[in-house]
Design a protein around this motif. Structure first.
Motif, PDB file in Angstrom:
ATOM      1  N   SER A   2       0.853  -1.204  -0.192  1.00  0.00           N
ATOM      2  CA  SER A   2      -0.069  -0.125  -0.013  1.00  0.00           C
ATOM      3  C   SER A   2       0.901   1.508  -0.008  1.00  0.00           C
ATOM      4  O   SER A   2       0.216   2.447  -0.538  1.00  0.00           O
ATOM      5  N   THR A   3       1.892   0.961   0.613  1.00  0.00           N
ATOM      6  CA  THR A   3       3.036   2.309   0.425  1.00  0.00           C
ATOM      7  C   THR A   3       3.492   2.509  -0.899  1.00  0.00           C
ATOM      8  O   THR A   3       3.504   3.802  -1.475  1.00  0.00           O
ATOM      9  N   ILE A   4       3.768   1.681  -1.488  1.00  0.00           N
ATOM     10  CA  ILE A   4       4.575   1.818  -2.846  1.00  0.00           C
ATOM     11  C   ILE A   4       3.320   2.528  -3.732  1.00  0.00           C
ATOM     12  O   ILE A   4       3.292   3.390  -4.527  1.00  0.00           O
ATOM     13  N   SER A   5       1.946   1.690  -3.729  1.00  0.00           N
ATOM     14  CA  SER A   5       0.836   2.136  -4.435  1.00  0.00           C
ATOM     15  C   SER A   5       0.595   3.774  -4.096  1.00  0.00           C
ATOM     16  O   SER A   5       0.115   4.716  -5.030  1.00  0.00           O
ATOM     17  N   ARG A   6       0.732   3.913  -2.783  1.00  0.00           N
ATOM     18  CA  ARG A   6       0.425   5.583  -2.281  1.00  0.00           C
ATOM     19  C   ARG A   6       1.347   6.361  -3.056  1.00  0.00           C
ATOM     20  O   ARG A   6       1.108   7.551  -3.512  1.00  0.00           O
ATOM     21  N   TYR A   7       2.545   6.063  -2.932  1.00  0.00           N
ATOM     22  CA  TYR A   7       4.048   6.853  -3.489  1.00  0.00           C
ATOM     23  C   TYR A   7       3.480   7.091  -5.001  1.00  0.00           C
ATOM     24  O   TYR A   7       3.634   8.267  -5.558  1.00  0.00           O
TER      25      TYR A   7
END
Length: 399
Positions: free
Chosen positions: A111-116
């Motif tokens: 989810s962190t990569i997706s948010r980035y």
């Protein structure tokens, strides 16, 4: 000191306290009003405005309010570093074409990569990936952004490494090659001081008059003299290389002194067999403003002696066998002691318009190692400008 707040829309609000300096960086401002009581500021202005904290809180600050809404924050802290973190995530995702693989690679949540990536797309106003059940595919905008972002990240990495390397202790084995005569006179005598200053550097000295292929034989630094040919190697000038005509008092008593370069044709000259022909070229140093065509003279030489070693030529000149064209770093001691005399002081030997010098040469690298930099800087400092071997000869060399 940083106070990190989070707005209801997920944006990060940063309050930076520099004693009497307060800075807010991020929308929305209403979230700050809800989180920090007693602060008054203009929610519509993007100019600096005085703000004062309520004295009842025990803190009184008079500062500047700065509204910066041009770039979202992804982490608490420095904006640029957070943005680069997001770009790195995008670069990895573009390489692996999978958010989950990228998250595993970077040891963060998917989810962190997706948010980035989503925040980057929002910032850029363009989709970077086409998403499907089969995976990720870069869009045209994504390919363009990746191409330029990789250059920017590499430049950032290089800048960090170059800067951090300044704090590294010079250490390891340093292989240095140098011309034999110059090395014996001006490198080796200073090695004890160098090794005392840098106790973690071990030296491997290669003394030779051959021009070695530095990369093939593993040389870290080469001391080279003259005019450097074009190459991919990097170089730093550490001293001038000046050549002057010298002879012994006994020779001048027997054969007379030349007054202009053309007079050399009637004298016995000692030549280096390493030179391509029996000619010396001179530049009139007293006429610095004149064109090269007006001040350059080439003279045909004669004499019975040649040698392939500059120190041998020096000894022959001291013995009165003829006139020699010698570098000041080699002849200075004999000149000071009166064994040689300098003639034609207005003239300096050069092979072309380029000024010869003593160079420290090293292989092309984006980042010069601390041990190489230490060696080069040490000898540049040790030689000085003008170099110490020219100190007592200044008047004779520059009339």
């Amino acid at each position: 000191m940083f106070l990190i707040l989070y707005g209801e829309d997920g944006c990060t609000l940063t309050l930076t306290l520099h004693w009497c300096h307060v800075r807010f960086s991020s929308p929305p401002l209403l979230a700050a009003r809800e989180k920090i009581k007693g602060l008054s500021f203009d929610t519509h202005s993007d100019t600096r405005t005085s703000i004062v904290d309520n004295q009842s809180s025990g803190i009184f600050l008079s500062a500047n309010f700065v509204l910066a809404t041009t770039r979202p924050l992804f982490h608490a802290g420095n904006i640029a570093m957070d943005y680069f973190a997001a770009v790195r995530a995008f670069i990895n995702a573009a390489e692996l074409l999978s958010f989950s693989k990228t998250a595993h690679e970077m040891a963060v949540k998917t989810s962190t990569i997706s948010r980035y990536v989503s925040e980057l797309e929002k910032d850029l106003g363009i989709a970077l990936f086409n998403r499907s059940t089969r995976g990720l595919v870069l869009t045209e905008g994504g390919r363009l952004f990746r191409e330029h972002a990789m250059i920017a990240l590499q430049a950032l990495d290089d800048a960090r490494q170059v800067t951090s390397s300044l704090n590294l202790t010079p250490q390891g084995v340093l292989r240095v090659t140098m011309p034999s005569a110059f090395g014996r006179r001006h490198i080796v005598p200073h090695l004890p001081a160098f090794m005392t200053r840098y106790p973690d550097i071990d030296l491997d000295i290669v003394s030779t008059d051959e021009t070695l292929n530095m990369i093939e034989v593993g040389i870290d630094v080469a001391i080279r003299i003259g005019v450097l040919p074009d190459s991919s190697l990097m170089a730093k000038r550490i001293a001038p290389h000046r050549r002057i005509v010298c002879g012994s008092p006994a020779y001048f008593q027997r054969s007379g002194m030349p007054h202009v370069p053309e007079d050399l044709t009637a004298h016995d000259t000692l030549r280096l067999s390493l030179l391509p022909d029996d000619k010396w070229s001179f530049t009139r140093v007293a006429d610095a403003q004149a064109s090269p065509e007006q001040v350059q003279v080439q003279v045909e030489l004669q004499g019975r002696l040649r040698a392939d070693d500059s120190e041998a030529v020096l000894e022959l000149a001291v013995a009165g066998c003829g006139l020699a064209l010698l570098p000041t770093w080699l002849a200075s001691k004999a000149l000071r002691e009166g064994h040689l005399q300098h003639v034609l002081p207005e003239w300096e030997a050069r092979t072309g318009r380029a000024e010869p010098a003593v160079w420290a040469v090293y292989p092309p690298k984006k980042i010069v190692s601390s041990k190489v930099r230490a060696f080069v800087d040490f000898y540049a400092e040790m030689f000085g400008e003008p170099p110490y071997w020219d100190d007592d000869l200044a008047l004779a060399l520059k009339p």
